[in-house]
Write an enzyme that holds these catalytic residues in place. Structure first.
Site, short mmCIF file in Angstrom:
data_model
loop_
_atom_site.label_atom_id
_atom_site.label_comp_id
_atom_site.label_asym_id
_atom_site.label_seq_id
_atom_site.Cartn_x
_atom_site.Cartn_y
_atom_site.Cartn_z
N ARG A 51 0.83 -1.21 0.00
CA ARG A 51 0.00 0.00 0.00
C ARG A 51 0.86 1.27 0.00
O ARG A 51 0.46 2.31 -0.48
CB ARG A 51 -0.99 0.00 1.17
CG ARG A 51 -1.88 1.20 1.17
CD ARG A 51 -3.25 1.05 1.88
NE ARG A 51 -3.34 0.07 2.92
CZ ARG A 51 -2.83 0.22 4.15
NH1 ARG A 51 -2.22 1.34 4.48
NH2 ARG A 51 -2.97 -0.74 5.03
N TYR A 103 -13.39 17.65 -16.30
CA TYR A 103 -13.82 16.25 -16.49
C TYR A 103 -14.97 15.92 -15.52
O TYR A 103 -14.91 16.25 -14.34
CB TYR A 103 -12.60 15.36 -16.24
CG TYR A 103 -12.88 13.89 -16.31
CD1 TYR A 103 -13.17 13.29 -17.53
CD2 TYR A 103 -12.85 13.10 -15.17
CE1 TYR A 103 -13.43 11.94 -17.60
CE2 TYR A 103 -13.10 11.74 -15.24
CZ TYR A 103 -13.40 11.17 -16.45
OH TYR A 103 -13.65 9.83 -16.52
N ASP A 175 -4.87 19.02 -15.11
CA ASP A 175 -5.20 17.67 -15.57
C ASP A 175 -4.75 17.59 -17.04
O ASP A 175 -5.35 18.21 -17.92
CB ASP A 175 -6.71 17.41 -15.42
CG ASP A 175 -7.10 15.99 -15.77
OD1 ASP A 175 -6.42 15.36 -16.61
OD2 ASP A 175 -8.13 15.52 -15.25
N LYS A 200 -5.66 6.32 -20.06
CA LYS A 200 -5.94 6.78 -21.41
C LYS A 200 -4.70 6.59 -22.31
O LYS A 200 -4.30 5.48 -22.55
CB LYS A 200 -6.42 8.23 -21.35
CG LYS A 200 -7.49 8.48 -20.27
CD LYS A 200 -8.81 7.80 -20.55
CE LYS A 200 -9.79 7.85 -19.38
NZ LYS A 200 -10.08 9.16 -18.83
#
Ligand SMILES: *Cc1c(COP(=O)(O)O)cnc(C)c1O
Length: 386
Positions: A51, A103, A175, A200
């Protein structure tokens, strides 16, 4: 790999020849996958529990930092996890000054989740002249922008906003998912954090989710590591491995996609069934000059307004052969999206119209197929609208 001052490899080389594989004595060419959740205490690399870090995270982070030419990168389970990590560093009552066309899932996260913790948001058009004044007047704790925007591909002057923010010591998040560091460098333009959904273009094969935050500031790197482990926002080693594999062909893929998109944008612009097309490097884009200044190329997203009603537009999207009607973008395969009923369906009609999203608008994510096939597919089905 420590940078060798006498040797300055190019970007295509750097995304392929990443740093160490943490398996040096095996001669492995591809890095192994390290699915271990835990590591024996006191190991030389300082791993303890996945983690808070894993060899596959570090490998991908080193490639992403090299791509962005910055000091630090932190990987997350998705773009939305990366956004969560950044916002979790703020305090209750802090104001984020946001571009009004962010977004959709960023908007949902701010308005439906973080608002419960008294995060304040204000939405403005960062391409308008008075946005600079608003930065002074509102004195926000953070500025959040995206350029080009989705789906209208509005271009925001990143340097201008970052220069102003710097005067007031306000961190700026950009972004950069639509461009990647290959086409646009937010940190060089003055941003504090460059955020990317690696789902993406970076991965490019629509088979893994991931997110990353790049920065030059060690304090922000520490905050990102803290958020990764304390909120459980870490990716899986396997997804990091896939994305590390995908990024090797990013320059190749993107250059083909951009070439296809540029040619398609001009083809579509002259089709009688098309009202208009928008593409940042097409001379009729309202901010063409700014796009040319800020970006290396116009990317591979095209927005098209058809001369059709909602039913015809939807039928057009469903009928294409090579453009699958689907959300997401940036993969090797071409996709088409109907923002009004898909990515932006949750917005009310008034907001949609304000953002310029109507029923006859479609967004193309142009892939790596042969240009002639993509062109033929679109023109054949467009002609049926006449
Ligand atoms: C997809 C996307 C995100 C979110 O990324 P996920 O990996 O889907 O969580 C954020 N910003 C932009 C611009 C995106 O396109």
């Amino acid at each position: 790999m420590q940078p060798d001052k006498s040797f300055n490899p190019g970007i295509s080389t750097r995304v392929i020849h990443h740093g160490k594989s943490y398996a040096d004595n095996t001669g492995t060419v591809m890095p192994p996958i390290f699915p271990s959740s835990t590591f024996s205490h006191g190991n030389p690399e300082g791993f303890d529990y996945t983690r808070s870090g894993n060899p596959n995270f570090r490998i991908l982070e080193s490639v992403l930092a090299s791509l962005e030419e910055c000091k630090y990168s932190t990987v997350f389970a998705s773009g939305v996890s990366a956004i969560t990590a950044i916002v979790s560093s703020l305090q209750s009552g802090d104001l984020i000054l946001c571009e009004e066309n962010l977004y959709g899932c960023t908007v949902r996260l701010f308005e439906q989740v973080f608002s419960k913790f008294r995060l304040q948001t204000k939405w403005i058009d960062f391409s308008s002249a008075d946005s600079i004044e608003l930065i002074d007047n509102l004195n926000p704790s953070m500025i959040w922008i995206e350029s080009p925007t989705n789906p209208l591909l509005k271009i925001i002057d990143l340097k201008k906003i970052c220069d102003k923010a710097k005067e007031n010591q306000i961190p700026v998040v950009v972004d950069n998912t639509f461009s990647t560091a290959l086409l646009q460098r937010p940190l060089d333009l003055g941003a504090t954090l460059s955020l990317t959904s690696t789902t993406k273009y970076i991965n490019g094969h629509s088979d893994a989710l991931g997110g990353a935050v790049c920065t030059q500031d060690i304090c922000w790197k520490d905050r990102m590591n803290f958020a990764q482990k304390s909120l459980g926002l870490q990716p899986s080693p396997f997804d990091c491995w896939l994305i590390t594999r995908g990024i090797k062909t990013l320059p190749l893929r993107l250059s083909r996609q951009v070439e296809n998109a540029l040619a398609l944008a001009s083809e579509l612009g002259t089709h009688p069934a098309v009202a208009w097309t928008r593409y940042p490097f097409k001379a009729d884009h309202p901010q063409y000059e700014l796009a040319k200044k800020q970006m290396k190329s116009g990317g591979a997203i095209i927005t098209v307004k058809l001369k059709a009603d909602q039913k015809q537009t939807y039928a057009f999207c469903k009928s294409l052969r090579y453009f699958t009607m689907a959300e997401s973008l940036g993969g090797v395969e071409s996709l088409i999206c109907h923002p009004a009923t898909m990515t932006h369906a949750s917005l009310n009609t008034e907001t949609k119209l304000k953002l310029g999203i109507d029923e006859s608008l479609v967004r193309l994510s142009v892939g790596c197929e042969d240009f002639s096939d993509l062109k033929e597919d679109l023109s054949q089905h467009l002609s049926r609208l006449l």
